[in-house]
Design an enzyme around this catalytic site. Sequence first.
Site, mmCIF file in Angstrom:
data_model
loop_
_atom_site.group_PDB
_atom_site.id
_atom_site.type_symbol
_atom_site.label_atom_id
_atom_site.label_comp_id
_atom_site.label_asym_id
_atom_site.label_seq_id
_atom_site.Cartn_x
_atom_site.Cartn_y
_atom_site.Cartn_z
ATOM 1 N N ASP A 16 0.884 -1.281 -0.158
ATOM 2 C CA ASP A 16 0.030 -0.032 -0.138
ATOM 3 C C ASP A 16 0.947 1.265 0.008
ATOM 4 O O ASP A 16 2.182 1.037 0.491
ATOM 5 C CB ASP A 16 -1.002 -0.001 1.296
ATOM 6 C CG ASP A 16 -1.756 -1.066 1.371
ATOM 7 O OD1 ASP A 16 -2.141 -1.615 0.345
ATOM 8 O OD2 ASP A 16 -2.187 -1.663 2.673
HETATM 9 N N1 URA Z 1 -1.059 -5.984 4.073
HETATM 10 C C1 URA Z 1 -1.585 -4.686 3.912
HETATM 11 O O1 URA Z 1 -2.785 -4.783 4.548
HETATM 12 N N2 URA Z 1 -1.051 -3.613 3.312
HETATM 13 C C2 URA Z 1 0.176 -3.968 2.707
HETATM 14 O O2 URA Z 1 0.838 -3.305 1.940
HETATM 15 C C3 URA Z 1 0.786 -5.287 2.586
HETATM 16 C C4 URA Z 1 -0.118 -6.046 3.400
#
Ligand code: URA
Length: 233
Positions: free
Chosen positions: A102
């Site tokens: 993310d």
């Molecule tokens: N899980 C998440 O919630 N975000 C990420 O970036 C990776 C795994």
Amino acid sequence: MRLDKYLADMGVGTRSQVKEKIRKGLIQVNGQVVRTPEQKVNPETDQVSLDGKPIGYVELEYYMLNKPQGVVSATTDRHYTTVVDLIDTKSRKDLYPVGRLDIDTEGLLLITNDGDLTHRLLSPKKHVDKTYYVETDLPIPTDAGERFAVGVTLEDDTLTMPAKWESQTENSGRLTIQEGKFHQVKRMFAALGVTVTFLKRLTMGPLQLDPALETGAFRPLTEEELQRLKELG
Ligand code: URA
């Protein structure tokens, strides 16, 4: 391989920009000026140069990035810097991130153009471990380990696969998962009633984030790291 493809692959320009350079006589193959874009070259044996400077052909590239926040896991984006933009020493123009973190997640991201390896790392059948360091707003329930071990039900009623939780403080620890559902870690903690406030990926299969890589820094994979990834089967 055609000379114009060789040069475009190496980021010398778009196919039409490259053709223009060739026609202008700026490109040499083994020391001789070549003016025909369709001329065939052997990337392994022919030496191609631009204005006398050799352009080595690289087929596959592999970089470890310590992704910073604020950068998107994509190849292009209209608004944000992408993880591929950060790799400013790349030769190839077809690199992409293996999976996504993310925008507000940091940590280990492999950037490559090796499709076979990507498939092996991302295929749900391979159950590749990914470990994340997690911090939350509120204390994490003390039974988190047991609950993650049997799988938790997310808000959309899907059940997660067994995951391993190693608590560090009352609101931090390391979670190892084998899946890669959208926002998976954040949603797993939401299922326990707490919010993830900081998330950083530390490992992916045999690959470990190099502690010497500062946030936002990258380096090519070592031969040993590459070897271990290729042994994944
Ligand atoms: N899980 C998440 O919630 N975000 C990420 O970036 C990776 C795994």
